[in-house]
Design a protein around this motif. Structure first.
Motif, PDB file in Angstrom:
ATOM      1  N   LYS A 161       0.879  -1.268   0.074  1.00  9.32           N
ATOM      2  CA  LYS A 161      -0.009   0.029   0.064  1.00  9.32           C
ATOM      3  C   LYS A 161       0.837   1.281  -0.137  1.00  9.32           C
ATOM      4  O   LYS A 161       1.738   1.241   0.746  1.00  9.32           O
ATOM      5  CB  LYS A 161      -0.891   0.161   1.155  1.00  9.32           C
ATOM      6  CG  LYS A 161      -1.455   1.307   1.794  1.00  9.32           C
ATOM      7  CD  LYS A 161      -2.576   1.089   2.710  1.00  9.32           C
ATOM      8  CE  LYS A 161      -2.646   2.096   3.888  1.00  9.32           C
ATOM      9  NZ  LYS A 161      -3.611   1.824   4.883  1.00  9.32           N
ATOM     10  N   LYS A 163       1.159   5.212   0.392  1.00 10.47           N
ATOM     11  CA  LYS A 163       0.477   6.537   0.751  1.00 10.47           C
ATOM     12  C   LYS A 163       0.693   7.684  -0.401  1.00 10.47           C
ATOM     13  O   LYS A 163       1.873   7.799  -1.217  1.00 10.47           O
ATOM     14  CB  LYS A 163       1.222   7.159   1.991  1.00 10.47           C
ATOM     15  CG  LYS A 163       0.691   6.259   3.253  1.00 10.47           C
ATOM     16  CD  LYS A 163      -0.797   6.390   3.849  1.00 10.47           C
ATOM     17  CE  LYS A 163      -0.722   5.533   5.088  1.00 10.47           C
ATOM     18  NZ  LYS A 163      -2.314   5.756   5.612  1.00 10.47           N
ATOM     19  N   ASP A 188      -3.487   4.834  -0.614  1.00 13.43           N
ATOM     20  CA  ASP A 188      -4.204   5.426   0.756  1.00 13.43           C
ATOM     21  C   ASP A 188      -3.856   6.778   0.418  1.00 13.43           C
ATOM     22  O   ASP A 188      -2.867   7.554   0.748  1.00 13.43           O
ATOM     23  CB  ASP A 188      -3.937   4.925   1.980  1.00 13.43           C
ATOM     24  CG  ASP A 188      -4.811   5.283   3.018  1.00 13.43           C
ATOM     25  OD1 ASP A 188      -5.713   6.052   2.865  1.00 13.43           O
ATOM     26  OD2 ASP A 188      -4.467   4.906   4.158  1.00 13.43           O
ATOM     27  N   ASN A 190      -5.821   9.218   2.523  1.00 16.33           N
ATOM     28  CA  ASN A 190      -6.229   9.784   3.916  1.00 16.33           C
ATOM     29  C   ASN A 190      -6.857  11.089   3.768  1.00 16.33           C
ATOM     30  O   ASN A 190      -6.565  12.147   4.382  1.00 16.33           O
ATOM     31  CB  ASN A 190      -5.019   9.989   4.810  1.00 16.33           C
ATOM     32  CG  ASN A 190      -4.431   8.705   5.526  1.00 16.33           C
ATOM     33  OD1 ASN A 190      -3.510   8.164   5.053  1.00 16.33           O
ATOM     34  ND2 ASN A 190      -5.150   7.954   6.188  1.00 16.33           N
ATOM     35  N   ASP A 238     -12.091   3.962   4.868  1.00 16.84           N
ATOM     36  CA  ASP A 238     -11.287   3.891   5.975  1.00 16.84           C
ATOM     37  C   ASP A 238     -12.051   4.750   7.044  1.00 16.84           C
ATOM     38  O   ASP A 238     -12.870   4.700   7.831  1.00 16.84           O
ATOM     39  CB  ASP A 238      -9.518   4.275   5.848  1.00 16.84           C
ATOM     40  CG  ASP A 238      -9.010   4.199   7.118  1.00 16.84           C
ATOM     41  OD1 ASP A 238      -9.681   4.259   8.287  1.00 16.84           O
ATOM     42  OD2 ASP A 238      -7.807   4.089   7.116  1.00 16.84           O
ATOM     43  N   GLU A 239     -11.667   6.121   7.158  1.00 19.19           N
ATOM     44  CA  GLU A 239     -11.894   7.230   8.216  1.00 19.19           C
ATOM     45  C   GLU A 239     -13.492   7.493   8.113  1.00 19.19           C
ATOM     46  O   GLU A 239     -13.840   7.558   9.092  1.00 19.19           O
ATOM     47  CB  GLU A 239     -11.474   8.430   7.784  1.00 19.19           C
ATOM     48  CG  GLU A 239     -10.072   8.608   8.205  1.00 19.19           C
ATOM     49  CD  GLU A 239      -8.914   8.166   6.915  1.00 19.19           C
ATOM     50  OE1 GLU A 239      -9.032   7.259   6.114  1.00 19.19           O
ATOM     51  OE2 GLU A 239      -7.899   8.860   6.919  1.00 19.19           O
ATOM     52  N   LYS A 262     -10.941  -1.015  11.482  1.00 17.09           N
ATOM     53  CA  LYS A 262      -9.907  -0.488  12.621  1.00 17.09           C
ATOM     54  C   LYS A 262     -10.564  -0.573  13.827  1.00 17.09           C
ATOM     55  O   LYS A 262     -11.655   0.028  14.056  1.00 17.09           O
ATOM     56  CB  LYS A 262      -9.410   0.710  12.356  1.00 17.09           C
ATOM     57  CG  LYS A 262      -8.217   0.835  11.071  1.00 17.09           C
ATOM     58  CD  LYS A 262      -7.591   2.252  11.076  1.00 17.09           C
ATOM     59  CE  LYS A 262      -6.546   2.310   9.812  1.00 17.09           C
ATOM     60  NZ  LYS A 262      -6.451   3.670   9.544  1.00 17.09           N
TER      61      LYS A 262
HETATM   62 MG    MG Z   1      -6.113   4.654   5.520  1.00 17.86          MG
END
Ligand code: MG
Ligand code: OSB
Length: 370
Positions: A161, A163, A188, A190, A238-239, A262
């Protein structure tokens, strides 16, 4: 069971290498550990928040206050029939799920130890080994990134993965794909982009990415649904996913096709199980995300990821990628084929190195039933 004592500790642990995301660079961790006590048994949890409120609203110092002044008092002395009832004790608290999860996951560890079974078994995990990937922070150059990828693939990791952030996306991924046309590759962001950047993601479709993680705002599912309509790659949230209701709504809207679970972000094992089940019953893959956890959080993640819906390689990797020495023994190791084997011992299944934790502790507070 009743929890009669909760110990909070903050430990400082330098990372072996800085970790850069679209929201900043982390060089060392300030981690809150939670130890819960009941009738002579103990359980351990780790608060997965960052040092800063940049991934989500939680941060080490605010989580400490929420744990001490709210999560602990709501929990102490209450009757808990089974660990899946623990999270309801702190349900009056809005948000702050990582603080709530730190105690909830500790109670799951304690319950498993009381029953003499590994936590994965208590959770109903079925996978003997979990598939592992690595999350690589933004590197100063593409050459440095390629070197890291070479090392991680040689270690056996099944998925890489990357970023990304504006200015470090298309060309960087292109350089990686040129060297490694066939590996499982994800990115990812973010939350570093908006719908105005849809073209960037349409261009990334060229690289056959397994998924694109959280490209847009941390609290959005509407724009993600629009972006998913415009691109071929699968969006993974994710978030944006704080619980099974968010998963249900995101999937109904078409905002994603894959979910990163998570433990901290969703308030612990009980909610994680609900998401895993909801997704498994609908054929939606999930995988276990990471928050640069030390050994206790890592062991909690491993137990969670044994559940059968966790079919994609997660961000749970070997202790030595993060720390010169972890806080558990044995340290988490990865097999040559890129998996972590579930432990056999009761609870989280790794021994907590209390002497090391004591040496790393910068503050400690004990909260007892009044
Ligand atoms: Mg993430
Ligand atoms: O978005 O998955 C993320 C680390 C800190 C905050 C957010 C994220 C991450 C990672 C690292 O990607 C995962 C890990 O190796 O623990």
């Amino acid at each position: 069971m009743k929890i009669d004592r909760i110990e909070l500790r903050e430990i400082h642990l330098p990372l072996v290498a800085p970790f850069e995301t679209s929201f900043g660079v982390t060089t060392g961790r300030r981690i809150i550990l939670v130890k819960v006590f009941s009738e002579g048994a103990v359980g351990w949890g780790e608060c997965t928040c960052g040092e800063t409120p940049l991934y989500n609203h939680e941060a080490t110092d605010t989580a400490w206050i929420v744990l001490r002044d709210f999560v602990a008092p709501y929990t102490l002395g209450k009757d808990i029939g089974s660990p899946d009832q623990a999270i309801a004790l702190t349900s009056p608290i809005r948000g702050n799920k990582m603080a709530r999860a730190a105690v909830e996951t500790a109670i799951w560890d304690l319950a498993a130890k009381q029953q003499g079974v590994p936590l994965w078994q208590l959770l109903g995990g079925e996978q003997e080994e979990i598939p592992c990937g690595v999350s690589l922070g933004i590197q100063p150059t593409d050459a440095a990134l390629l070197k890291k990828i070479e090392t991680e693939l040689a270690a056996g990791y099944q998925r890489i993965k990357l970023k990304i952030k504006p200015g470090r996306d298309y060309e960087m991924v292109k350089a990686v794909r040129r060297e490694y046309p066939d590996i499982l590759l994800t990115v990812d962001a973010n939350s570093a982009y908006t719908l105005d950047d849809a073209d960037t993601f349409r261009k990334l479709d060229e690289f056959n990415l397994l998924l694109v993680e959280q490209p847009l705002a941390y609290d959005d599912i509407i724009d993600h649904a629009e972006l998913q309509r415009r691109i071929r790659s699968s969006i993974c949230l994710d978030e944006s996913i704080l619980g099974v209701d968010d998963a249900r709504k995101a999937l109904a809207l078409g905002a994603c096709r894959i979910i990163n679970i998570k433990l901290g972000r969703v308030a612990g094992h009980t909610e994680a199980q609900k998401i895993e089940r909801y997704c498994r019953e609908r054929g939606v893959p999930v995988w276990c995300g990471g928050m640069l956890e030390a050994g206790i959080g890592r062991a909690q993640n491993i137990a969670m990821a044994t559940q059968s819906g966790f079919t994609l390689p997660g961000d749970v990797s070997a202790s030595k990628r993060y720390w010169t020495e972890d806080i558990i023994t044995p340290e988490v190791e990865v097999t040559p084929h890129g998996t972590i084997r579930r432990p056999a011992a009761p609870g989280i299944g790794y021994e907590v190195n209390e002497a090391r934790i004591e040496a790393l502790t910068v503050r400690k507070e004990v909260i007892e039933e009044r």
